[in-house]
Write a protein that holds these residues in place. Sequence first.
Motif, PDB file in Angstrom:
ATOM      1  N   VAL A 147     -16.793  28.027 -33.891  1.00  0.00           N
ATOM      2  CA  VAL A 147     -16.586  27.475 -35.174  1.00  0.00           C
ATOM      3  C   VAL A 147     -16.600  26.026 -34.920  1.00  0.00           C
ATOM      4  O   VAL A 147     -16.462  25.311 -34.051  1.00  0.00           O
ATOM      5  CB  VAL A 147     -15.225  28.066 -35.838  1.00  0.00           C
ATOM      6  CG1 VAL A 147     -15.290  29.411 -35.711  1.00  0.00           C
ATOM      7  CG2 VAL A 147     -14.034  27.623 -34.979  1.00  0.00           C
ATOM      8  N   SER A 148     -16.999  25.416 -36.072  1.00  0.00           N
ATOM      9  CA  SER A 148     -16.954  24.081 -36.210  1.00  0.00           C
ATOM     10  C   SER A 148     -15.764  23.558 -36.972  1.00  0.00           C
ATOM     11  O   SER A 148     -15.285  24.049 -38.103  1.00  0.00           O
ATOM     12  CB  SER A 148     -18.230  23.757 -37.204  1.00  0.00           C
ATOM     13  OG  SER A 148     -18.405  22.177 -37.076  1.00  0.00           O
ATOM     14  N   LEU A 149     -14.978  22.667 -36.320  1.00  0.00           N
ATOM     15  CA  LEU A 149     -13.698  21.957 -36.705  1.00  0.00           C
ATOM     16  C   LEU A 149     -14.387  20.620 -37.484  1.00  0.00           C
ATOM     17  O   LEU A 149     -15.200  19.703 -36.821  1.00  0.00           O
ATOM     18  CB  LEU A 149     -12.861  21.592 -35.759  1.00  0.00           C
ATOM     19  CG  LEU A 149     -12.248  22.660 -34.811  1.00  0.00           C
ATOM     20  CD1 LEU A 149     -11.276  22.138 -33.811  1.00  0.00           C
ATOM     21  CD2 LEU A 149     -11.591  23.682 -35.727  1.00  0.00           C
ATOM     22  N   ILE A 156     -16.398  18.602 -34.447  1.00  0.00           N
ATOM     23  CA  ILE A 156     -16.464  19.352 -32.861  1.00  0.00           C
ATOM     24  C   ILE A 156     -16.545  20.635 -32.788  1.00  0.00           C
ATOM     25  O   ILE A 156     -16.193  21.375 -33.774  1.00  0.00           O
ATOM     26  CB  ILE A 156     -15.216  18.721 -31.925  1.00  0.00           C
ATOM     27  CG1 ILE A 156     -13.828  19.186 -32.764  1.00  0.00           C
ATOM     28  CG2 ILE A 156     -15.240  17.207 -31.786  1.00  0.00           C
ATOM     29  CD1 ILE A 156     -12.652  18.906 -32.097  1.00  0.00           C
ATOM     30  N   ALA A 157     -17.077  21.411 -31.752  1.00  0.00           N
ATOM     31  CA  ALA A 157     -17.450  22.808 -31.609  1.00  0.00           C
ATOM     32  C   ALA A 157     -16.100  23.482 -30.832  1.00  0.00           C
ATOM     33  O   ALA A 157     -15.774  22.948 -29.878  1.00  0.00           O
ATOM     34  CB  ALA A 157     -18.732  23.171 -30.995  1.00  0.00           C
ATOM     35  N   LEU A 158     -15.506  24.463 -31.784  1.00  0.00           N
ATOM     36  CA  LEU A 158     -14.505  25.273 -30.829  1.00  0.00           C
ATOM     37  C   LEU A 158     -14.973  26.628 -30.665  1.00  0.00           C
ATOM     38  O   LEU A 158     -15.278  27.256 -31.503  1.00  0.00           O
ATOM     39  CB  LEU A 158     -13.309  25.412 -31.912  1.00  0.00           C
ATOM     40  CG  LEU A 158     -11.944  26.148 -31.190  1.00  0.00           C
ATOM     41  CD1 LEU A 158     -11.391  25.207 -30.123  1.00  0.00           C
ATOM     42  CD2 LEU A 158     -11.009  26.478 -32.393  1.00  0.00           C
ATOM     43  N   MET A 159     -14.869  26.925 -29.384  1.00  0.00           N
ATOM     44  CA  MET A 159     -15.498  28.108 -28.847  1.00  0.00           C
ATOM     45  C   MET A 159     -14.270  29.076 -28.358  1.00  0.00           C
ATOM     46  O   MET A 159     -13.585  28.413 -27.800  1.00  0.00           O
ATOM     47  CB  MET A 159     -16.580  27.722 -27.563  1.00  0.00           C
ATOM     48  CG  MET A 159     -17.610  26.837 -27.967  1.00  0.00           C
ATOM     49  SD  MET A 159     -18.552  26.419 -26.761  1.00  0.00           S
ATOM     50  CE  MET A 159     -20.099  25.265 -27.388  1.00  0.00           C
ATOM     51  N   TYR A 195     -19.309  17.373 -29.093  1.00  0.00           N
ATOM     52  CA  TYR A 195     -17.991  17.701 -28.218  1.00  0.00           C
ATOM     53  C   TYR A 195     -17.805  18.882 -28.369  1.00  0.00           C
ATOM     54  O   TYR A 195     -17.599  19.509 -29.654  1.00  0.00           O
ATOM     55  CB  TYR A 195     -16.991  16.753 -28.364  1.00  0.00           C
ATOM     56  CG  TYR A 195     -15.886  16.605 -27.560  1.00  0.00           C
ATOM     57  CD1 TYR A 195     -15.723  15.878 -26.337  1.00  0.00           C
ATOM     58  CD2 TYR A 195     -14.630  17.314 -27.975  1.00  0.00           C
ATOM     59  CE1 TYR A 195     -14.883  15.919 -25.537  1.00  0.00           C
ATOM     60  CE2 TYR A 195     -13.609  17.492 -27.070  1.00  0.00           C
ATOM     61  CZ  TYR A 195     -13.607  16.459 -25.927  1.00  0.00           C
ATOM     62  OH  TYR A 195     -12.614  16.485 -24.934  1.00  0.00           O
ATOM     63  N   THR A 196     -17.334  19.691 -27.073  1.00  0.00           N
ATOM     64  CA  THR A 196     -17.169  21.127 -27.182  1.00  0.00           C
ATOM     65  C   THR A 196     -15.744  21.541 -26.579  1.00  0.00           C
ATOM     66  O   THR A 196     -15.360  20.920 -25.436  1.00  0.00           O
ATOM     67  CB  THR A 196     -18.068  21.966 -26.408  1.00  0.00           C
ATOM     68  OG1 THR A 196     -18.369  21.277 -25.117  1.00  0.00           O
ATOM     69  CG2 THR A 196     -19.612  21.867 -27.074  1.00  0.00           C
ATOM     70  N   ILE A 197     -14.958  22.293 -27.405  1.00  0.00           N
ATOM     71  CA  ILE A 197     -13.806  22.733 -26.743  1.00  0.00           C
ATOM     72  C   ILE A 197     -13.777  24.276 -26.521  1.00  0.00           C
ATOM     73  O   ILE A 197     -14.147  24.847 -27.453  1.00  0.00           O
ATOM     74  CB  ILE A 197     -12.512  22.466 -27.789  1.00  0.00           C
ATOM     75  CG1 ILE A 197     -12.401  20.922 -27.959  1.00  0.00           C
ATOM     76  CG2 ILE A 197     -11.262  23.069 -27.259  1.00  0.00           C
ATOM     77  CD1 ILE A 197     -11.611  20.446 -29.020  1.00  0.00           C
TER      78      ILE A 197
END
Length: 287
Positions: A147-149, A156-159, A195-197
């Motif tokens: 999902v995108s925050l 930033i992308a939250l996976m 940026y990816t989390i």
Amino acid sequence: MKIGRRKRNIILTTVLCVIILAAWTIWGNTALMVNTVIISSSRIPAAFSGFGIAQVSDLHNAEFGENNAKLLKLLSESKPDIIVITGDFIDASHTDVGIALGFAQESVKIAPTYFVTGNHEASSPQYDTLKSGLEAAGVIVLEDEAVSLERNGESIALMGLADPDFTVKGDMFGEVPAMVSTKLENLNDGEGGGYTILLSHRPELFETYVGSGIDLVFAGHAHGGQFRLPFIGGVVAPNQGLFPEYDAGLYTDGSTNMVVSRGIGNSIIPLRFNNRPEIVLVELNAE
């Protein structure tokens, strides 16, 4: 039979030490704490500087205060922007979905809450009930999804990865890293290099996360090594064995950071030693 003064003093000292050690161990299993970690990177969008992420991991149906009031109070006082739950929310051997859902119903009032599964969810026949209850409470369940925050026009992308045990039990043939790498490659498609989390229960897959170019990983599973020894660290962790490499804290390789929570509850081994249960609060810092 008389006991000499020296022998009696030794016995009394030993008993006193045992009592102190027992009391300290019991306290250490119930004294929740918050550990703060600052993650700095030039890749973090400026709008996300100061963004707070509270991590709850490995609850295993534990309760701290009535209806987890102590845990929720600490979370609320931390003022996170989001809350992430990184698996083993329930315990497969004594599942109590009500405890998990009661916590979730309150956590969403503190901040948007995201959840990924652990091996105990994969082993529990009640997982479908848990998942539907979490979604009904407003928790975002991420099963191999991203999902995108959004914040002030930046993102930033939250996976989130589903635990590997949903696909293969164990890793006899070493297929799990390749499977996870493929999943991450698919999740990364379309993210535009931002940026990816990643939320993933498994810290032992750190090299896979590094190879996939993930910026920040939240993991649990290791329970801090269960028993922590001074200058050594954790003693044993699932999927890592004795003296695990990734037991607790921050690990960095190149541009990838991984935060491993010591977790909150216990499972097979009912006690921790020198290993207080923790909430991890990560603050992002745009350089």
